[in-house]
Design an enzyme around this catalytic site. Structure first.
Site, mmCIF file in Angstrom:
data_model
loop_
_atom_site.group_PDB
_atom_site.id
_atom_site.type_symbol
_atom_site.label_atom_id
_atom_site.label_comp_id
_atom_site.label_asym_id
_atom_site.label_seq_id
_atom_site.Cartn_x
_atom_site.Cartn_y
_atom_site.Cartn_z
ATOM 1 N N HIS A 1 -15.128 20.223 23.188
ATOM 2 C CA HIS A 1 -14.282 19.062 23.477
ATOM 3 C C HIS A 1 -12.908 19.101 22.833
ATOM 4 O O HIS A 1 -12.160 18.139 22.935
ATOM 5 C CB HIS A 1 -14.960 17.764 23.029
ATOM 6 C CG HIS A 1 -16.188 17.427 23.789
ATOM 7 N ND1 HIS A 1 -16.179 16.639 24.917
ATOM 8 C CD2 HIS A 1 -17.471 17.796 23.602
ATOM 9 C CE1 HIS A 1 -17.408 16.519 25.372
ATOM 10 N NE2 HIS A 1 -18.217 17.210 24.589
ATOM 11 N N LYS B 1 -6.038 4.463 22.451
ATOM 12 C CA LYS B 1 -6.813 5.662 22.142
ATOM 13 C C LYS B 1 -6.774 5.849 20.639
ATOM 14 O O LYS B 1 -5.991 5.182 19.960
ATOM 15 C CB LYS B 1 -6.220 6.893 22.845
ATOM 16 C CG LYS B 1 -4.690 7.035 22.699
ATOM 17 C CD LYS B 1 -4.134 8.191 23.528
ATOM 18 C CE LYS B 1 -3.857 7.858 24.975
ATOM 19 N NZ LYS B 1 -4.706 8.563 25.911
ATOM 20 N N ARG B 2 -7.613 6.740 20.084
ATOM 21 C CA ARG B 2 -7.529 7.021 18.658
ATOM 22 C C ARG B 2 -6.103 7.444 18.297
ATOM 23 O O ARG B 2 -5.408 8.052 19.097
ATOM 24 C CB ARG B 2 -8.531 8.124 18.267
ATOM 25 C CG ARG B 2 -9.965 7.659 18.237
ATOM 26 C CD ARG B 2 -10.214 6.623 17.160
ATOM 27 N NE ARG B 2 -10.194 7.212 15.845
ATOM 28 C CZ ARG B 2 -11.275 7.472 15.111
ATOM 29 N NH1 ARG B 2 -12.472 7.158 15.566
ATOM 30 N NH2 ARG B 2 -11.169 8.026 13.919
ATOM 31 N N LYS C 1 -1.576 13.081 20.195
ATOM 32 C CA LYS C 1 -1.572 12.098 21.287
ATOM 33 C C LYS C 1 -0.209 11.419 21.422
ATOM 34 O O LYS C 1 0.075 10.740 22.390
ATOM 35 C CB LYS C 1 -2.679 11.062 21.079
ATOM 36 C CG LYS C 1 -4.099 11.650 21.188
ATOM 37 C CD LYS C 1 -5.154 10.590 20.957
ATOM 38 C CE LYS C 1 -6.561 11.146 20.832
ATOM 39 N NZ LYS C 1 -7.172 11.478 22.137
ATOM 40 N N THR D 1 -10.003 10.659 29.104
ATOM 41 C CA THR D 1 -10.820 9.952 30.087
ATOM 42 C C THR D 1 -10.239 8.556 30.347
ATOM 43 O O THR D 1 -10.433 7.995 31.421
ATOM 44 C CB THR D 1 -12.288 9.829 29.612
ATOM 45 O OG1 THR D 1 -12.292 9.460 28.228
ATOM 46 C CG2 THR D 1 -13.025 11.132 29.792
ATOM 47 N N LYS E 1 -9.705 5.889 33.825
ATOM 48 C CA LYS E 1 -10.060 4.463 33.897
ATOM 49 C C LYS E 1 -8.859 3.635 34.358
ATOM 50 O O LYS E 1 -8.994 2.726 35.173
ATOM 51 C CB LYS E 1 -10.543 3.964 32.525
ATOM 52 C CG LYS E 1 -11.784 4.679 32.027
ATOM 53 C CD LYS E 1 -12.021 4.418 30.539
ATOM 54 C CE LYS E 1 -12.956 5.471 29.955
ATOM 55 N NZ LYS E 1 -12.989 5.425 28.479
HETATM 56 C C1 26V Z 1 -15.128 16.184 15.262
HETATM 57 C C2 26V Z 1 -15.732 15.757 14.124
HETATM 58 C C3 26V Z 1 -15.683 16.614 12.950
HETATM 59 C C4 26V Z 1 -16.684 16.244 11.890
HETATM 60 C C5 26V Z 1 -16.745 14.778 11.642
HETATM 61 C C6 26V Z 1 -17.051 13.997 12.899
HETATM 62 C C7 26V Z 1 -16.346 14.503 14.102
HETATM 63 C C8 26V Z 1 -16.319 13.740 15.232
HETATM 64 C C9 26V Z 1 -15.705 14.198 16.372
HETATM 65 C C10 26V Z 1 -15.105 15.421 16.409
HETATM 66 C C11 26V Z 1 -14.472 15.977 17.609
HETATM 67 C C12 26V Z 1 -14.081 14.996 18.575
HETATM 68 C C13 26V Z 1 -13.654 15.687 19.801
HETATM 69 C C14 26V Z 1 -13.347 14.729 20.904
HETATM 70 O O1 26V Z 1 -13.672 13.563 20.860
HETATM 71 N N1 26V Z 1 -12.735 15.250 21.922
HETATM 72 C C15 26V Z 1 -12.369 14.465 23.072
HETATM 73 O O2 26V Z 1 -13.410 14.603 24.016
HETATM 74 C C16 26V Z 1 -13.163 13.859 25.192
HETATM 75 C C17 26V Z 1 -14.387 14.008 26.062
HETATM 76 O O3 26V Z 1 -14.521 15.330 26.471
HETATM 77 C C18 26V Z 1 -11.899 14.361 25.866
HETATM 78 O O4 26V Z 1 -11.648 13.582 26.994
HETATM 79 C C19 26V Z 1 -10.712 14.282 24.916
HETATM 80 O O5 26V Z 1 -9.576 14.861 25.491
HETATM 81 C C20 26V Z 1 -11.064 15.000 23.626
HETATM 82 O O6 26V Z 1 -10.028 14.813 22.666
#
Ligand code: 26V
Length: 756
Positions: free
Chosen positions: A354, A554-555, A560, A660, A664
C-alpha cells in the site's frame, strides 16, 4: 395492502424494541435515553439478520467451498446501523418506527460511536472489501484486532492537535458477539531445540478471545448475505494476567498481555519497531491461522486439500508473519512435509502493498524476532536459506544480488521480502503504483519473478458513499438508469448519455445545493472551535451554499501536500484583498497527524493561523472562509463528501499509492483538482479529460528526473512568480501569527520548504 404490511412490520419492530429496553436495560420506553433506545433498536434489528448470517455459514460449510480470509491489522467499518438499514432496504419501515415511537432518526443514528480501528486508507479499504464480498455472496471472512482504543480522538486547541483516547467501547456494543468457544492460545518466547521442536518450554501463553461483527451485504432483489469480521482481544482473558509479576511489584509486566490489544498504533507510515506492535501482529496471525485450520479440520482428515480450500490475503506486510507461522503449524503440528508445506504456502498467500514510502516498509530487528518468536525465526531462516539457494542456481545472480534479495540482511528481517517470497501474487493498488513497485521498490524481485506482480486498482463502496451517504443523488441516478449500479458500479457509465443535457445538469446542481445546505447546517449546529484551553466556541459561517465547497480531507502528510493547498489559499486571500473578483470559496480541511509527526502538526497549526487571518479581514471573509474540522473520521466523511464541489487530490506524483477519497468525491459529482498520481490517472482516463478539467503538476517520471539531477530549485520559482513569493512571505512576515509559538512553527515550515 402494501401499507398494511409495512405497518405490521413496523409495529413488530416497535414491540421488539420495547422488549429489549425492558429485558436488557431495565427501562421502559418513555424513560429510555437516546443511547439506550439506539441500543435496543440495534438488538431488535439484529434479530432480522441472524438467520441469514447462520444460513450463509452453514451453506459454505455444506458446499465446502474455498474461503478467502482477509488478514488486516486495521479495519474502519464506519457506523453499522445506518449502513445496515440502507443495505437491508429497510429505511421506510425504520422511519415509520421512529415516528410511531416519537424518536428523531438522525439523533438515534448519531448515538453510535464508530469503530476507528485503523489509521486511514488501508483500514477503510479492508472494510470496503468486506462490504463488497458480503454483497456478492462470496465465502470470505475478515480477521483483525479489537483495539480497546482505536485511532485517537483529535482535538484542535487553537490549532494545536491534542490527542484524546477513543472511547468507542464506552457502552455495550450491540454489533459484537463474544465467541468464548473460539478462544485461542498464542505462544511467545520459549526455548526449544531444533532436534526436538515439540519439547518447547518456558514459553509465554496469551489467550486471544474473538468477537464477531456482522457485515451486512446489500439486499437487492434476492436475499442478503452477512460476512463475519472476527476481531481478537487479549483484554477479556483473566488468564493473561501474571499474578506473580504483580506480587513482585512489576505491574507493567504483569499486565502486558492483558493490554496487548489495548491501543492501535496511530503512526501510519512510520516504522517504529516497537516490541508490543510485533506481539500484536503475531497475535493476529497466530490466532487467525489456528482458527482457519480448525475450520478446515472440521471437514478434512488430512491436508491434501488445504491449499485448494484456503486463500489468505495479507493487507500490507503487517500480517506477513503468517507465512512463517502457517509453515510452523503445517509442518510442526500437522505432519506436513517441509517442501509440500512450502508449495501450499505459495498457493495460499497473496500480498498487497500500500505504499512506497521507505519509512513504512517494515523491518524487524533479528534479535527481537528471535527472542519473541524463536520458532518462527528459525523457519524464516530456513525459508531464506532455501530461497537464496534457488536463486544461486539461476544465471547471472551474483552475491550482490543475493544480498539485495535476501529476507534477512544487516541484522534485520525485511517483511516485504518474506511476503513476496511466500505469495503467488503481489499487487499494487493502482497502475502507476504497481509500475513503481516493479521498476523501483521491488525491482530485483520483478526481474526474477515478473509473473507475481499485478495491478489491482482500489475501489470504494458505492453503497456507503453514494447509496447511503447521498440518498438524493441516489434517487436521481436510479430514475435515469435503474438500480443495477448499486451492486455493479460499472453500470454508472450509462449516466454518460445525460451528462451534457441541460435539464439533467440543472437537476444535478439542485441536488448538490441541497447537500451543501445540509452540510452547512451540520457545521452551524455541530461545528465548534476550541480556544487555547480547549473550551469550545460556536463556529460562525461567513458564506452560504453559493460558495464553492473545496475539500481536502485525509491524514496529514507532507507527500499529500496540504501545504500546497495552504499556500494556494494564501494566494487567493491576497488576490481578494487586492480587489480581484472571485467566486466565494469555502475551504474545508480535515485529518489527523501522527502524534509524533511534528511537521504535520505545524502544517495543521498553519491552517488555523490562515483561517483566523481570513476571518479578521472583512473584505476577504465575504469571499473566502477556511474551516479546519476536528477529528475527521468515516462518519464525518459521509457528511462532507456529498457536499463537495471540489476534491483536492494533490499529492506529489508517484507518492499516493492509489487514494480512495478521490473516488468517493467523484461519485458524488465533485470535480477533482488533481495531480497525475495513484488512481487519479485511471479515473481521469475513464471520466475523460472533458470532465476532468483541473489536472495539474509534474508527472512521476519528471519528479524522479528532478530528484536525480537535483534540478528542483524553489528559489528560482519564487523569483519568477511574484504572487507565489508574496504568499510564501506571509509565513515569515508575522501577518498570520499571534504569538511566538505560532511564528516559530511557521518559520520552520518556511525554511524547510524554501531552502532546498
Ligand atoms: C504503516 C504502519 C507502520 C507501523 C505502524 C502502523 C502503520 C500503519 C499503517 C502503515 C501504512 C499505511 C499505508 C496506507 O495506508 N496506504 C494507503 O493505502 C490506501 C489503500 O490502498 C491507498 O489508497 C493510499 O494511497 C495509501 O497511502
Amino acid at each position: 395492502m402494501e401499507q398494511n404490511i409495512y405497518d405490521l412490520q413496523a409495529e413488530q419492530l416497535c414491540q421488539k424494541i420495547k422488549h429489549y429496553l425492558i429485558t436488557t436495560m431495565g427501562r421502559v420506553e418513555e424513560e429510555a435515553g437516546d443511547e439506550e433506545f439506539y441500543r435496543a433498536f440495534c438488538f431488535a434489528l439484529r434479530e432480522e439478520i441472524m438467520i441469514n448470517w447462520l444460513a450463509g455459514i452453514r451453506t459454505y460449510e455444506k458446499e465446502n467451498t474455498r474461503r478467502l480470509y482477509y488478514l488486516s491489522m486495521e479495519f474502519l467499518p464506519g457506523r453499522f446501523l445506518s449502513n445496515s438499514i440502507r443495505n437491508l432496504q429497510a429505511l421506510e419501515i425504520v422511519q415509520l418506527v421512529m415516528k410511531k415511537m416519537g424518536r428523531d432518526f438522525k439523533v438515534i443514528l448519531s448515538r453510535e460511536l464508530e469503530p476507528g480501528l485503523g489509521n486511514g486508507g488501508l483500514g477503510r479499504l479492508a472494510s470496503g472489501f468486506l462490504d463488497s464480498l458480503s454483497t456478492l455472496h462470496l465465502p470470505a471472512m475478515g480477521y483483525g484486532l479489537r483495539y480497546q482504543y482505536g485511532i485517537f480522538e483529535q482535538q484542535l486547541w487553537e490549532g494545536v492537535q491534542v490527542e484524546k483516547p477513543d472511547l468507542w467501547l464506552l457502552n455495550e456494543n450491540p454489533w459484537e458477539f463474544r465467541r468464548d468457544l473460539r478462544r485461542t492460545s498464542v505462544q511467545f518466547c520459549g526455548i526449544s531445540s531444533s532436534e526436538e521442536p515439540k519439547k518447547f518450554r518456558d514459553f509465554e501463553e496469551v489467550w486471544a478471545l474473538p468477537y464477531d461483527y456482522p457485515i451486512i451485504g446489500y439486499k437487492g432483489d434476492e436475499s442478503f448475505s452477512v460476512t463475519t469480521l472476527r476481531l481478537w482481544t487479549t483484554k477479556e482473558s483473566p488468564r493473561n494476567f501474571k499474578i506473580q509479576k504483580y506480587n513482585a511489584g512489576r505491574l507493567d509486566q504483569a499486565a502486558e498481555n492483558t493490554a496487548l490489544t489495548d491501543v492501535l498504533y496511530p503512526s501510519d507510515y512510520h516504522e517504529t519497531g516497537k516490541r508490543i506492535r510485533l506481539k500484536q501482529e503475531f497475535l493476529l496471525v497466530s490466532a487467525s491461522l489456528q482458527d482457519i485450520i480448525r475450520r478446515y479440520k472440521e471437514k478434512h482428515s488430512n491436508f491434501d486439500q488445504f491449499a485448494d480450500k484456503v486463500r489468505i490475503q495479507i493487507n500490507d506486510t503487517h500480517p506477513a508473519l503468517a507465512i512463517a507461522e502457517l509453515m510452523r503449524l503445517l509442518t510442526e503440528e500437522n505432519g506436513v512435509e517441509w517442501n509440500e508445506g512450502w508449495e501450499m504456502i505459495q498457493q495460499i498467500f497473496g500480498f498487497t502493498n500500500h505504499t512506497i514510502l521507505h519509512e513504512a516498509l517494515e523491518e524487524w530487528d533479528l534479535n527481537l524476532i528471535n527472542y519473541l518468536l524463536p520458532k518462527q525465526y528459525r523457519i524464516i531462516e530456513r525459508i531464506n536459506h532455501d530461497f537464496l539457494d534457488s536463486l544461486r542456481k539461476k544465471e547471472g545472480v551474483d552475491e550482490e544480488m543475493i544480498r539485495r534479495l535476501s529476507i534477512i540482511e544487516n541484522g534485520r528481517v525485511r517483511m516485504s521480502h518474506l511476503a513476496i517470497v511466500g505469495s503467488h501474487k503481489v499487487n499494487g493498488v493502482a497502475k502507476l503504483h504497481t509500475e513503481i513497485l516493479k521498476n523501483r521498490v521491488f525491482k530485483d524481485f520483478y526481474l526474477h519473478f515478473p509473473e507475481k506482480f499485478t495491478a489491482i486498482t482500489n475501489g470504494v463502496s458505492q453503497r456507503r458513499w453514494l447509496f447511503n451517504a447521498n440518498p438524493e443523488l441516489t434517487e436521481w441516478i436510479t430514475k435515469k438508469i435503474d438500480t443495477g449500479w448499486i451492486k455493479d458500479f460499472s453500470q454508472i457509465q450509462q449516466l454518460r448519455d445525460f451528462a451534457g443535457d441541460p435539464t439533467c445538469q440543472r437537476e444535478f446542481l439542485e441536488i448538490k445545493i441541497k447537500k451543501k445546505k445540509q452540510f452547512l447546517k451540520f457545521l452551524v449546529e455541530h461545528g465548534n472551535h476550541r480556544d487555547r484551553d480547549g473550551i469550545q466556541h460556536k463556529m460562525e459561517l461567513s458564506l452560504d451554499s453559493n460558495a464553492l465547497i473545496d475539500v481536502q480531507v485525509k491524514r496529514f502528510h507532507e507527500y499529500k501536500r496540504q501545504l500546497l493547498n495552504a499556500l494556494h489559499l494564501l494566494m487567493v486571500f491576497q488576490e481578494i484583498k487586492e480587489g480581484e473578483n472571485r467566486i466565494p470559496r469555502l475551504s474545508i480541511l480535515g485529518g489527523k497527524a501522527a502524534p509524533t509527526y511534528e511537521t504535520a502538526k505545524k502544517i495543521l497549526l498553519l491552517f488555523h493561523c490562515i483561517s483566523r487571518t481570513i476571518k479578521k479581514d472583512p473584505k476577504a471573509s465575504s469571499k473566502l472562509q477556511l474551516i479546519v474540522m476536528e477529528n475527521y473520521n468515516v462518519s464525518k466523511a459521509e457528511k462532507i463528501i456529498p457536499a463537495a464541489d471540489l476534491s483536492e487530490q494533490i499529492s506529489l506524483a508517484g507518492m499516493e499509492a492509489s487514494g480512495t477519497g478521490n473516488m468517493k468525491f467523484a461519485m458524488n459529482g465533485a470535480l477533482t483538482i488533481g495531480t497525475e498520481d495513484g488512481a487519479n490517472i485511471e479515473m481521469k482516463e475513464s471520466i475523460t479529460e472533458k470532465w476532468w478539467p483541473l489536472s495539474f503538476g509534474c508527472r512521476a517520471e519528471e519528479i524522479s528526473e528532478m530528484q536525480k539531477n537535483g534540478s528542483y530549485r524553489p528559489q528560482d520559482l519564487l523569483s519568477h512568480h511574484p504572487k507565489i513569493a508574496q504568499a510564501v512571505d506571509l509565513l515569515r512576515d508575522g501577518s498570520l501569527t499571534e504569538n511566538s509559538r505560532e511564528q516559530e512553527a511557521l518559520n520552520e515550515i518556511y525554511y524547510s520548504s524554501t531552502l532546498r
